[in-house]
Design a protein around this motif. Structure first.
Motif, PDB file in Angstrom:
ATOM      1  N   TYR A  51     -54.207  43.008  13.934  1.00 28.88           N
ATOM      2  CA  TYR A  51     -55.450  42.710  13.556  1.00 28.88           C
ATOM      3  C   TYR A  51     -55.633  42.689  12.147  1.00 28.88           C
ATOM      4  O   TYR A  51     -56.342  41.916  11.848  1.00 28.88           O
ATOM      5  N   GLU A  52     -54.947  43.531  11.412  1.00 23.34           N
ATOM      6  CA  GLU A  52     -55.076  43.591   9.929  1.00 23.34           C
ATOM      7  C   GLU A  52     -54.584  41.872   9.343  1.00 23.34           C
ATOM      8  O   GLU A  52     -55.276  41.421   8.353  1.00 23.34           O
ATOM      9  N   LEU A  53     -53.419  41.610   9.975  1.00 22.91           N
ATOM     10  CA  LEU A  53     -53.001  40.361   9.392  1.00 22.91           C
ATOM     11  C   LEU A  53     -54.083  39.056   9.764  1.00 22.91           C
ATOM     12  O   LEU A  53     -54.183  38.307   8.996  1.00 22.91           O
ATOM     13  N   ASP A  54     -54.354  39.114  11.014  1.00 21.96           N
ATOM     14  CA  ASP A  54     -55.393  38.244  11.430  1.00 21.96           C
ATOM     15  C   ASP A  54     -56.914  38.207  10.616  1.00 21.96           C
ATOM     16  O   ASP A  54     -57.176  37.352  10.337  1.00 21.96           O
ATOM     17  N   ASP A  55     -56.995  39.401   9.976  1.00 23.68           N
ATOM     18  CA  ASP A  55     -58.302  39.561   9.142  1.00 23.68           C
ATOM     19  C   ASP A  55     -57.905  38.821   7.847  1.00 23.68           C
ATOM     20  O   ASP A  55     -59.139  38.754   7.153  1.00 23.68           O
ATOM     21  N   CYS A  56     -56.887  38.532   7.319  1.00 22.79           N
ATOM     22  CA  CYS A  56     -56.649  37.874   6.098  1.00 22.79           C
ATOM     23  C   CYS A  56     -57.524  36.611   6.103  1.00 22.79           C
ATOM     24  O   CYS A  56     -57.334  35.946   7.031  1.00 22.79           O
ATOM     25  N   GLU A  57     -57.768  36.191   4.935  1.00 23.80           N
ATOM     26  CA  GLU A  57     -58.435  35.056   4.699  1.00 23.80           C
ATOM     27  C   GLU A  57     -57.468  33.741   4.954  1.00 23.80           C
ATOM     28  O   GLU A  57     -57.605  32.772   5.854  1.00 23.80           O
ATOM     29  N   ASN A  58     -56.148  33.861   4.360  1.00 25.91           N
ATOM     30  CA  ASN A  58     -55.071  32.783   4.868  1.00 25.91           C
ATOM     31  C   ASN A  58     -53.881  33.718   5.422  1.00 25.91           C
ATOM     32  O   ASN A  58     -53.202  34.497   4.763  1.00 25.91           O
ATOM     33  N   ALA A  59     -53.698  33.774   6.813  1.00 22.82           N
ATOM     34  CA  ALA A  59     -53.146  34.624   7.395  1.00 22.82           C
ATOM     35  C   ALA A  59     -51.535  34.174   7.680  1.00 22.82           C
ATOM     36  O   ALA A  59     -50.801  34.774   8.556  1.00 22.82           O
ATOM     37  N   ALA A  60     -51.081  32.915   7.083  1.00 23.80           N
ATOM     38  CA  ALA A  60     -49.673  32.350   7.177  1.00 23.80           C
ATOM     39  C   ALA A  60     -48.878  33.723   6.605  1.00 23.80           C
ATOM     40  O   ALA A  60     -48.894  34.239   5.558  1.00 23.80           O
ATOM     41  N   ILE A  61     -47.635  33.714   7.171  1.00 23.74           N
ATOM     42  CA  ILE A  61     -46.858  34.915   7.224  1.00 23.74           C
ATOM     43  C   ILE A  61     -46.214  34.860   5.591  1.00 23.74           C
ATOM     44  O   ILE A  61     -46.145  35.803   4.920  1.00 23.74           O
ATOM     45  N   ASP A  62     -46.169  34.052   5.033  1.00 20.89           N
ATOM     46  CA  ASP A  62     -45.577  33.847   3.805  1.00 20.89           C
ATOM     47  C   ASP A  62     -46.358  34.125   2.741  1.00 20.89           C
ATOM     48  O   ASP A  62     -46.335  34.697   1.800  1.00 20.89           O
ATOM     49  N   ASP A  63     -47.924  33.946   3.144  1.00 21.34           N
ATOM     50  CA  ASP A  63     -48.778  34.281   2.215  1.00 21.34           C
ATOM     51  C   ASP A  63     -49.263  35.817   2.168  1.00 21.34           C
ATOM     52  O   ASP A  63     -49.872  36.488   1.553  1.00 21.34           O
ATOM     53  N   VAL A  64     -49.133  36.412   3.470  1.00 25.16           N
ATOM     54  CA  VAL A  64     -49.549  37.931   3.711  1.00 25.16           C
ATOM     55  C   VAL A  64     -48.202  38.765   3.719  1.00 25.16           C
ATOM     56  O   VAL A  64     -48.265  40.042   3.609  1.00 25.16           O
ATOM     57  N   PHE A  65     -47.023  38.354   3.548  1.00 25.22           N
ATOM     58  CA  PHE A  65     -45.695  39.159   3.840  1.00 25.22           C
ATOM     59  C   PHE A  65     -45.713  40.192   2.547  1.00 25.22           C
ATOM     60  O   PHE A  65     -45.567  41.266   2.794  1.00 25.22           O
ATOM     61  N   ASP A  66     -45.988  39.724   1.144  1.00 19.90           N
ATOM     62  CA  ASP A  66     -45.934  40.725   0.351  1.00 19.90           C
ATOM     63  C   ASP A  66     -46.826  41.958   0.513  1.00 19.90           C
ATOM     64  O   ASP A  66     -46.397  43.189   0.159  1.00 19.90           O
ATOM     65  N   GLU A  67     -47.972  41.603   0.692  1.00 18.59           N
ATOM     66  CA  GLU A  67     -49.195  42.674   1.214  1.00 18.59           C
ATOM     67  C   GLU A  67     -48.661  43.556   2.107  1.00 18.59           C
ATOM     68  O   GLU A  67     -49.106  45.008   2.373  1.00 18.59           O
ATOM     69  N   PHE A  68     -48.003  43.224   3.272  1.00 12.02           N
ATOM     70  CA  PHE A  68     -47.856  44.097   4.323  1.00 12.02           C
ATOM     71  C   PHE A  68     -46.280  44.427   4.723  1.00 12.02           C
ATOM     72  O   PHE A  68     -45.868  44.972   5.753  1.00 12.02           O
ATOM     73  N   LYS A  69     -45.380  43.977   3.691  1.00 11.79           N
ATOM     74  CA  LYS A  69     -44.082  44.141   3.975  1.00 11.79           C
ATOM     75  C   LYS A  69     -43.363  45.530   4.188  1.00 11.79           C
ATOM     76  O   LYS A  69     -42.591  45.800   4.984  1.00 11.79           O
ATOM     77  N   ASP A  70     -44.360  46.524   3.909  1.00 16.69           N
ATOM     78  CA  ASP A  70     -43.866  47.796   4.202  1.00 16.69           C
ATOM     79  C   ASP A  70     -44.252  48.138   5.703  1.00 16.69           C
ATOM     80  O   ASP A  70     -43.431  49.065   6.253  1.00 16.69           O
ATOM     81  N   GLN A  71     -45.116  47.447   6.287  1.00 19.75           N
ATOM     82  CA  GLN A  71     -45.504  47.816   7.813  1.00 19.75           C
ATOM     83  C   GLN A  71     -44.656  46.625   8.614  1.00 19.75           C
ATOM     84  O   GLN A  71     -44.527  46.500   9.961  1.00 19.75           O
ATOM     85  N   LEU A  72     -43.941  45.561   8.071  1.00 19.55           N
ATOM     86  CA  LEU A  72     -43.319  44.325   8.726  1.00 19.55           C
ATOM     87  C   LEU A  72     -41.753  44.577   9.032  1.00 19.55           C
ATOM     88  O   LEU A  72     -41.261  45.654   8.110  1.00 19.55           O
ATOM     89  N   PRO A  73     -41.143  44.146   9.866  1.00 19.60           N
ATOM     90  CA  PRO A  73     -39.721  44.494  10.052  1.00 19.60           C
ATOM     91  C   PRO A  73     -38.776  43.875   8.661  1.00 19.60           C
ATOM     92  O   PRO A  73     -39.192  42.926   8.010  1.00 19.60           O
TER      93      PRO A  73
END
Length: 116
Positions: A51-73
């Motif tokens: 849900y946090e990823l979906d709330d991003c303005e641009n939720a493409a994985i390459d655009d959000v990875f850096d912000e969420f990398k500690d929570q992603l595999p």
């Protein structure tokens, strides 16, 4: 996970689900109905993250990875080009007759085998 394992898992997930994970005409990592996208299928056990990823303005994985990398595999960071391709396959081809052709093209592009 290896690139082939990622590809196999995601493609098989999309084939089984058969429809896009959409809400209000927007693709999502995880919908309220439990549908998950080509990447969401790897993290659907953490709905809050989805849900946090979906709330991003641009939720493409390459655009959000850096912000969420500690929570992603960890393996996701090493496979972003493949994940971007899988996300596009889900978003643009899953509900079309061109899906399997897209799978074949993607396998060729990334040097992978098409999963059975």
């Amino acid at each position: 996970m290896t690139p082939q394992e990622i590809f196999d898992y995601s493609v098989r997930h999309m084939r089984k689900q058969g429809v896009q994970a959409k809400s209000y005409d927007t693709c999502q990592y995880l919908t309220d109905q439990g549908l998950s996208c080509a990447i969401g299928c790897f993290i659907k056990d953490d709905p809050e993250l989805c849900y946090e990823l979906d709330d991003c303005e641009n939720a493409a994985i390459d655009d959000v990875f850096d912000e969420f990398k500690d929570q992603l595999p960890d393996w996701m960071g090493n496979n972003l080009p493949l994940l971007v391709s899988l996300q596009s396959l889900h978003d643009f081809y899953l509900d079309t007759s061109g899906f399997e052709e897209g799978v074949i093209r993607m396998a060729d592009k990334h040097g992978l085998k098409v999963p059975a």
